[in-house]
Scaffold this motif. Structure first.
Motif, PDB file in Angstrom:
ATOM      1  N   TYR A  96       4.211 -19.975  51.572  1.00 34.23           N
ATOM      2  CA  TYR A  96       3.513 -20.046  50.281  1.00 34.23           C
ATOM      3  C   TYR A  96       2.021 -20.311  50.479  1.00 34.23           C
ATOM      4  CZ  TYR A  96       8.034 -19.921  47.984  1.00 34.23           C
ATOM      5  OH  TYR A  96       9.275 -19.519  47.538  1.00 34.23           O
ATOM      6  N   ALA A  97       1.683 -21.075  51.510  1.00 39.34           N
ATOM      7  CA  ALA A  97       0.269 -21.267  51.834  1.00 39.34           C
ATOM      8  C   ALA A  97      -0.361 -19.936  52.210  1.00 39.34           C
ATOM      9  CB  ALA A  97       0.123 -22.272  52.974  1.00 39.34           C
ATOM     10  N   GLY A  98       0.386 -19.117  52.953  1.00 40.81           N
ATOM     11  CA  GLY A  98      -0.107 -17.795  53.321  1.00 40.81           C
ATOM     12  C   GLY A  98      -0.301 -16.891  52.112  1.00 40.81           C
TER      13      GLY A  98
ATOM     14  N   ILE B 181      -0.919 -21.613  41.206  1.00 33.50           N
ATOM     15  CA  ILE B 181      -0.042 -22.622  40.601  1.00 33.50           C
ATOM     16  C   ILE B 181       1.424 -22.259  40.831  1.00 33.50           C
ATOM     17  CG2 ILE B 181       0.691 -23.647  38.419  1.00 33.50           C
ATOM     18  CD1 ILE B 181      -2.249 -23.283  37.487  1.00 33.50           C
ATOM     19  N   GLU B 182       1.737 -20.968  40.685  1.00 35.18           N
ATOM     20  CA  GLU B 182       3.117 -20.510  40.911  1.00 35.18           C
ATOM     21  C   GLU B 182       3.575 -20.788  42.337  1.00 35.18           C
ATOM     22  OE1 GLU B 182       5.561 -16.286  41.382  1.00 35.18           O
ATOM     23  OE2 GLU B 182       3.569 -16.294  40.445  1.00 35.18           O
ATOM     24  N   PHE B 183       2.720 -20.463  43.308  1.00 31.84           N
ATOM     25  CA  PHE B 183       3.104 -20.647  44.716  1.00 31.84           C
ATOM     26  C   PHE B 183       3.226 -22.122  45.079  1.00 31.84           C
ATOM     27  CE2 PHE B 183       0.840 -16.382  45.370  1.00 31.84           C
ATOM     28  CZ  PHE B 183       2.008 -15.677  45.157  1.00 31.84           C
ATOM     29  N   VAL B 184       2.363 -22.943  44.522  1.00 34.46           N
ATOM     30  CA  VAL B 184       2.461 -24.383  44.781  1.00 34.46           C
ATOM     31  C   VAL B 184       3.770 -24.931  44.225  1.00 34.46           C
ATOM     32  CG1 VAL B 184       1.486 -26.650  44.249  1.00 34.46           C
ATOM     33  CG2 VAL B 184      -0.030 -24.778  44.906  1.00 34.46           C
ATOM     34  N   GLU B 185       4.128 -24.508  43.031  1.00 35.34           N
ATOM     35  CA  GLU B 185       5.383 -24.967  42.420  1.00 35.34           C
ATOM     36  C   GLU B 185       6.587 -24.493  43.227  1.00 35.34           C
ATOM     37  OE1 GLU B 185       5.875 -27.050  40.220  1.00 35.34           O
ATOM     38  OE2 GLU B 185       4.156 -27.153  38.860  1.00 35.34           O
ATOM     39  N   ARG B 186       6.547 -23.243  43.656  1.00 33.86           N
ATOM     40  CA  ARG B 186       7.691 -22.688  44.388  1.00 33.86           C
ATOM     41  C   ARG B 186       7.815 -23.300  45.774  1.00 33.86           C
ATOM     42  NH1 ARG B 186       7.283 -16.257  43.632  1.00 33.86           N
ATOM     43  NH2 ARG B 186       9.036 -16.356  45.100  1.00 33.86           N
TER      44      ARG B 186
ATOM     45  N   ALA C   8       0.957 -26.622  50.827  1.00 32.52           N
ATOM     46  CA  ALA C   8       0.559 -25.644  49.808  1.00 32.52           C
ATOM     47  C   ALA C   8      -0.578 -26.197  48.946  1.00 32.52           C
ATOM     48  CB  ALA C   8       1.752 -25.265  48.939  1.00 32.52           C
ATOM     49  N   TYR C   9      -0.500 -27.478  48.621  1.00 33.18           N
ATOM     50  CA  TYR C   9      -1.587 -28.112  47.862  1.00 33.18           C
ATOM     51  C   TYR C   9      -2.902 -28.056  48.638  1.00 33.18           C
ATOM     52  CZ  TYR C   9       0.982 -30.208  43.918  1.00 33.18           C
ATOM     53  OH  TYR C   9       1.687 -30.416  42.756  1.00 33.18           O
ATOM     54  N   HIS C  10      -2.842 -28.338  49.935  1.00 32.92           N
ATOM     55  CA  HIS C  10      -4.048 -28.314  50.759  1.00 32.92           C
ATOM     56  C   HIS C  10      -4.738 -26.955  50.675  1.00 32.92           C
ATOM     57  CE1 HIS C  10      -2.137 -31.655  53.430  1.00 32.92           C
ATOM     58  NE2 HIS C  10      -2.865 -32.176  52.457  1.00 32.92           N
ATOM     59  N   THR C  11      -3.951 -25.909  50.830  1.00 36.67           N
ATOM     60  CA  THR C  11      -4.502 -24.555  50.792  1.00 36.67           C
ATOM     61  C   THR C  11      -5.046 -24.226  49.407  1.00 36.67           C
ATOM     62  OG1 THR C  11      -2.782 -23.955  52.394  1.00 36.67           O
ATOM     63  CG2 THR C  11      -4.026 -22.156  51.410  1.00 36.67           C
ATOM     64  N   ALA C  12      -4.338 -24.674  48.374  1.00 39.72           N
ATOM     65  CA  ALA C  12      -4.761 -24.402  46.994  1.00 39.72           C
ATOM     66  C   ALA C  12      -6.067 -25.113  46.664  1.00 39.72           C
ATOM     67  CB  ALA C  12      -3.658 -24.834  46.026  1.00 39.72           C
TER      68      ALA C  12
END
Length: 448
Positions: free
Chosen positions: A188-190, A210-215, A263-267
């Protein structure tokens, strides 16, 4: 005899160029045996592997090829561990040409690259933004009957994401799903990185992030870290292998990075790069609803986003909130705010930056050459004002014997020259001397 003499007379450079001396494993002996023993730093494969490990630890990747050349000239046959050390070093140094040279040399030695070696190769392609080559490596693995593993596909996903190739990224996701592999936090980070790097920029970027972080919070079959035992032994983290923005901080003390927040870090990093305050605030709200506290890295990105978006007061307030909370802090927090405050070189911003650095120094935080050079380079761009912030950074580095980069010294030197400072001013004379010495040392390469 003349032929042998010509081989024995070849220089080290000639050996590197692939001439017969290298192939025959012959080193020229123009000194006594005792003198040669003193000069030689390794005599067998184990000692050479130790040298390679030391160079990797020191991040002196530009010397790996020379060490390998010396192995060949000494007639020492590299082992599989040797090539793994070489490929890790070239990955960290983004030296793709050397990486493929070592792959070819490995096969010449009769050693078939294993899946770990190929994964490092794909990672290098991602660093160098060459997804076409990464895909070719996967095809080569199949032809060599080397079975890809989970890491292989995630490395490939990130290599394509680095170029914003969303089509290829989703194709990899489909292949992983078809093979019964779930998507973990690194996948998801990718996906976030892929959308960040896509050109032209899409209007649904915020929604996708937001979708990828949630998933990423949903458990999957590969949710645990995908690092294998060999990667751990070689000191290669998943974050480094997949070229995530947190790779340089992964070995920091507890509190700097909360690894489940990948995922949060990347976002947050993407939001800061785009100066997207709205997305940053939304991500903070998501963390708050989960009753989770941002780690130091996330706080850095929040401050960076606010400052770069021109909301300096919010960046300063975020910093003050962290300080007053009594939670763990790091030098990078001070540096991030100081750099952000100096954007535009306003009088208020430069004063805030200097005050923050004074507080940093009072807490005895260490400022290394990289951080100091970036700060000095930024502060030296001030065209008006008293130049006090740049002078303070320079004095701080001199006090701790930290040598700035050539680019930072040049910028500071030019800033001093643009001001009405007497030629015999002690500061100007010292900076001029250091600038001349560094310029001579690096032969005019001002990008060091």
């Amino acid at each position: 005899m003349k032929f042998l003499q010509s081989i024995l007379g070849k220089t080290h450079f000639a050996g590197r160029s692939g001439l017969p001396g290298r192939v025959l494993g012959i080193r020229y002996f123009n000194v006594s045996t005792e003198e040669y023993a003193k000069r030689n730093y390794a005599n067998n494969v184990a000692e050479y592997n130790t040298v390679l490990g030391s160079l990797n630890a020191q991040r002196r990747m530009f010397l790996l090829r020379d060490v390998y050349d010396d192995m060949m000239l000494d007639g020492v046959k590299p082992s599989r561990d040797t090539f793994h050390s070489l490929i890790v070093g070239t990955m960290r140094g983004s030296r793709m040409q050397d990486a493929f040279f070592f792959k070819d040399q490995m096969r010449t030695m009769g050693l078939v690259p294993d899946v770990t070696f190929y994964n490092f190769l794909i990672s290098i392609c991602g660093k160098c933004k060459n997804s076409d080559q990464a895909i070719q490596i996967l095809e080569e693995m199949k032809s060599m009957e080397v079975k890809p593993n989970v890491q292989t596909y995630i490395c490939l996903l990130h290599a394509c994401a680095a170029q914003g190739r969303i089509d290829r990224v989703y194709a990899i996701v489909r292949d992983m799903t078809a093979a019964g592999l779930g998507l973990n936090k690194f996948c998801y980070a990718g996906l976030i990185v892929a959308h960040k790097n896509k050109t032209p920029f899409t209007d649904d970027f915020d929604a996708k992030v937001i979708e990828f972080v949630e998933r990423s919070k949903i458990w999957s079959s590969v949710e645990t870290d995908s690092a294998n035992a060999e990667n751990v032994m070689m000191g290669v983290s998943d974050e480094e292998l997949y070229n995530l923005p947190t790779a340089d901080y992964i070995n920091r003390r507890a509190g700097f990075l909360n690894r489940p927040f990948t995922a949060y870090h990347t976002a947050f990093n993407a939001a800061a790069d785009f100066k997207n305050v709205k997305l940053t605030d939304t991500l903070l709200e998501m963390l708050s609803k989960e009753r989770k506290t941002p780690d130091i890295y996330i706080t850095m990105q929040v401050i960076r986003c606010y400052c770069h978006a021109g909301e300096l007061d919010r960046g300063l307030q975020t910093f003050e909130d962290l300080i007053s909370s009594g939670k763990a802090i790091a030098a990078e927090i001070f540096v991030t705010l100081a750099e952000g405050a100096m954007i535009g070189h306003t009088e208020k911003g430069m004063q805030i930056a200097q005050d923050i650095l004074v507080r940093m120094n009072e807490r005895n935080f260490f400022m290394n050459s990289k951080m100091g050079s970036e700060l000095l380079l930024m502060a030296s761009g001030e065209k008006t004002g008293g130049y006090t912030t740049a002078n303070y950074i320079w004095d701080l580095m001199r006090t701790r014997n930290v040598v700035p980069s050539v680019a930072a010294v040049e910028a500071y030197y030019q800033g001093l020259k643009d001001r009405e400072i007497p030629q015999d001013d002690p500061r100007l004379m010292l900076v001029t001397k250091m600038y001349d010495n560094l310029r001579t040392r690096f032969r005019g390469n001002m990008n060091v």
